[in-house]
Design a protein around this motif. Structure first.
Motif, mmCIF file in Angstrom:
data_model
loop_
_atom_site.group_PDB
_atom_site.id
_atom_site.type_symbol
_atom_site.label_atom_id
_atom_site.label_comp_id
_atom_site.label_asym_id
_atom_site.label_seq_id
_atom_site.Cartn_x
_atom_site.Cartn_y
_atom_site.Cartn_z
ATOM 1 N N UNK A 78 -22.901 3.962 3.214
ATOM 2 C CA UNK A 78 -24.023 3.025 3.248
ATOM 3 C C UNK A 78 -24.454 2.006 2.148
ATOM 4 N N UNK A 79 -23.773 2.085 0.943
ATOM 5 C CA UNK A 79 -23.968 1.760 0.086
ATOM 6 C C UNK A 79 -22.638 0.953 -0.535
ATOM 7 N N UNK A 80 -21.882 0.322 -0.283
ATOM 8 C CA UNK A 80 -20.244 0.052 0.312
ATOM 9 C C UNK A 80 -19.816 -1.378 -1.248
ATOM 10 N N UNK A 81 -18.844 -0.784 -1.968
ATOM 11 C CA UNK A 81 -19.358 -1.759 -3.103
ATOM 12 C C UNK A 81 -20.076 -2.117 -4.573
ATOM 13 N N UNK A 82 -20.242 -1.562 -4.476
ATOM 14 C CA UNK A 82 -21.070 -1.196 -5.797
ATOM 15 C C UNK A 82 -20.424 -2.253 -7.114
ATOM 16 N N UNK A 87 -18.056 0.588 11.447
ATOM 17 C CA UNK A 87 -17.366 0.483 12.258
ATOM 18 C C UNK A 87 -17.296 -1.561 11.600
ATOM 19 N N UNK A 88 -18.765 -2.010 11.771
ATOM 20 C CA UNK A 88 -18.634 -3.040 11.098
ATOM 21 C C UNK A 88 -18.762 -3.295 9.394
ATOM 22 N N UNK A 89 -19.669 -2.005 9.185
ATOM 23 C CA UNK A 89 -19.569 -2.250 7.571
ATOM 24 C C UNK A 89 -17.711 -2.628 7.136
ATOM 25 N N UNK A 90 -16.792 -1.525 7.829
ATOM 26 C CA UNK A 90 -15.418 -1.443 7.719
ATOM 27 C C UNK A 90 -14.631 -3.069 7.889
ATOM 28 N N UNK A 91 -14.951 -3.683 9.113
ATOM 29 C CA UNK A 91 -14.297 -4.554 8.694
ATOM 30 C C UNK A 91 -15.308 -5.568 7.684
ATOM 31 N N UNK A 145 -2.167 -1.477 -8.824
ATOM 32 C CA UNK A 145 -2.007 -0.253 -8.444
ATOM 33 C C UNK A 145 -2.337 -0.371 -6.974
ATOM 34 N N UNK A 146 -1.651 0.339 -5.841
ATOM 35 C CA UNK A 146 -2.068 0.321 -4.715
ATOM 36 C C UNK A 146 -3.921 1.212 -4.875
ATOM 37 N N UNK A 147 -3.979 0.717 -3.378
ATOM 38 C CA UNK A 147 -5.531 1.485 -3.344
ATOM 39 C C UNK A 147 -5.961 1.495 -2.535
ATOM 40 N N UNK A 148 -6.608 2.914 -2.221
ATOM 41 C CA UNK A 148 -6.909 3.016 -0.401
ATOM 42 C C UNK A 148 -8.674 3.246 -0.743
ATOM 43 N N UNK A 149 -9.204 2.766 -0.209
ATOM 44 C CA UNK A 149 -10.749 3.068 -0.003
ATOM 45 C C UNK A 149 -11.017 3.964 1.269
ATOM 46 N N UNK A 150 -12.224 4.962 1.073
ATOM 47 C CA UNK A 150 -12.374 5.691 2.058
ATOM 48 C C UNK A 150 -14.035 5.564 1.658
ATOM 49 N N UNK A 151 -14.792 4.691 3.323
ATOM 50 C CA UNK A 151 -15.592 4.975 3.189
ATOM 51 C C UNK A 151 -16.580 6.253 4.192
ATOM 52 N N UNK A 152 -17.076 6.905 3.400
ATOM 53 C CA UNK A 152 -17.227 8.535 3.581
ATOM 54 C C UNK A 152 -18.774 8.223 4.446
ATOM 55 N N UNK A 153 -19.459 9.563 4.325
ATOM 56 C CA UNK A 153 -20.328 10.067 4.953
ATOM 57 C C UNK A 153 -20.458 8.987 6.620
ATOM 58 N N UNK A 154 -19.374 8.444 7.438
ATOM 59 C CA UNK A 154 -19.518 7.553 8.499
ATOM 60 C C UNK A 154 -20.732 8.123 9.514
ATOM 61 N N UNK A 155 -20.501 9.737 9.277
ATOM 62 C CA UNK A 155 -21.639 10.494 9.962
ATOM 63 C C UNK A 155 -22.768 9.875 10.260
ATOM 64 N N UNK A 156 -23.039 9.041 9.064
ATOM 65 C CA UNK A 156 -25.125 8.702 8.290
ATOM 66 C C UNK A 156 -25.203 7.776 9.175
ATOM 67 N N UNK A 157 -24.351 6.739 9.485
ATOM 68 C CA UNK A 157 -24.572 5.873 10.287
ATOM 69 C C UNK A 157 -24.009 5.781 12.541
ATOM 70 N N UNK A 158 -24.363 5.029 13.089
ATOM 71 C CA UNK A 158 -24.381 4.612 13.825
ATOM 72 C C UNK A 158 -22.514 4.521 14.360
ATOM 73 N N UNK A 159 -21.661 4.568 15.087
ATOM 74 C CA UNK A 159 -20.366 4.086 15.023
ATOM 75 C C UNK A 159 -20.235 2.458 14.897
ATOM 76 N N UNK A 160 -21.060 1.789 15.784
ATOM 77 C CA UNK A 160 -21.185 0.488 15.572
ATOM 78 C C UNK A 160 -21.087 -0.156 14.252
ATOM 79 N N UNK A 161 -22.213 0.736 13.418
ATOM 80 C CA UNK A 161 -22.740 0.123 12.079
ATOM 81 C C UNK A 161 -21.760 0.640 11.062
#
Ligand code: GDP
Length: 210
Positions: free
Chosen positions: A118-122, A155-159, A137-153
């Motif tokens: 809900x608050x990415x890229x601070x 997914x849209x943040x992920x993109x 350095x390779x970086x893998x980002x977890x957008x966590x607490x995904x359960x707090x948003x509807x799937x569409x929202x």
């Protein structure tokens, strides 16, 4: 799922890399703004509820907390950052320590950056991305607490995050995750396998995680 990550055991906490475990083998560091969900993610990925609680013990929150997976592989829980009113000297110390660790630690082979979906890229997250860019350095980002948003929202943040970071000059992947719903675990394990196995040093001595 890779059960090797369930073996994680606490080694020690250290305010400097000079007290850290020997700089051999490979380590992946977990970074994230305070409250982003980093401890919960570490616990979920290792299937150990108490593991990252160690990093939350008073006195250890500003330290590098090391966990052994096997003789050659480690996780490091980096100090969280981002409480609203951090005194300037604490901020400066944190900055110096992180920069020193990220630029000098030879066994560091990748970063898992945990962000609240809900608050990415601070500002903190962008600083981490910049450091990875500098050090390649390779970086893998977890957008966590995904359960707090509807799937569409979610997914849209992920993109959106992928789009915004597409020109960053380090290998970078982004995924949705939820510690609460236990979703995205296999994808993180796969990312960890990749971070550990793509790293250069002494492959002959390092057994691929299996
Ligand atoms: P840290 O400061 O980054 O280590 O954050 P924590 O792991 O302690 O999590 C901060 C708060 O967010 C806690 O109240 C957690 O229970 C909650 N939290 C963490 N991950 C999730 C998640 O995936 N979903 C939900 N709904 N809450 C979460």
């Amino acid at each position: 799922m890779n059960p090797i990550y369930h073996q994680a055991k606490f080694i020690n906490s250290s305010p400097h890399i000079r007290n850290a475990p020997a700089d051999q083998g490979l380590e992946v560091a977990f970074a994230g703004r305070s409250n982003a969900g980093k401890s919960s993610a570490i616990n979920t990925l290792t299937q150990q509820n108490a593991l990252a609680r160690i990093s939350k013990t008073p006195g250890r929150t500003q330290m590098l907390n090391f966990f052994e997976i096997n003789a050659e592989l480690r996780f490091v829980d980096l100090p969280g950052y981002g409480y609203a009113k951090v005194p300037a000297d604490v901020k400066k110390k944190w900055h110096e320590m992180m920069e020193h660790y990220l630029t000098h630690r030879k066994s560091l082979c990748g970063i898992i950056l945990v962000m609240d979906v809900r608050h990415p890229l601070t500002e903190f997250d962008r600083q981490m991305v910049e450091w990875c860019q500098h050090t390649h350095l390779p970086l893998h980002i977890l957008l966590t607490k995904a359960d707090k948003l509807a799937y569409g929202a979610a997914k849209s943040t992920l993109l959106q995050v992928r789009k915004e970071l597409k020109d960053v000059g380090c290998p970078l992947t982004v995924q949705l995750f939820s510690s609460l719903k236990k979703t995205g675990i296999d994808e993180v394990h796969e990312a960890l396998d990749n971070l550990f196995s793509r790293a250069e040093p002494d492959q002959s001595e390092i057994s691929a995680p299996s």
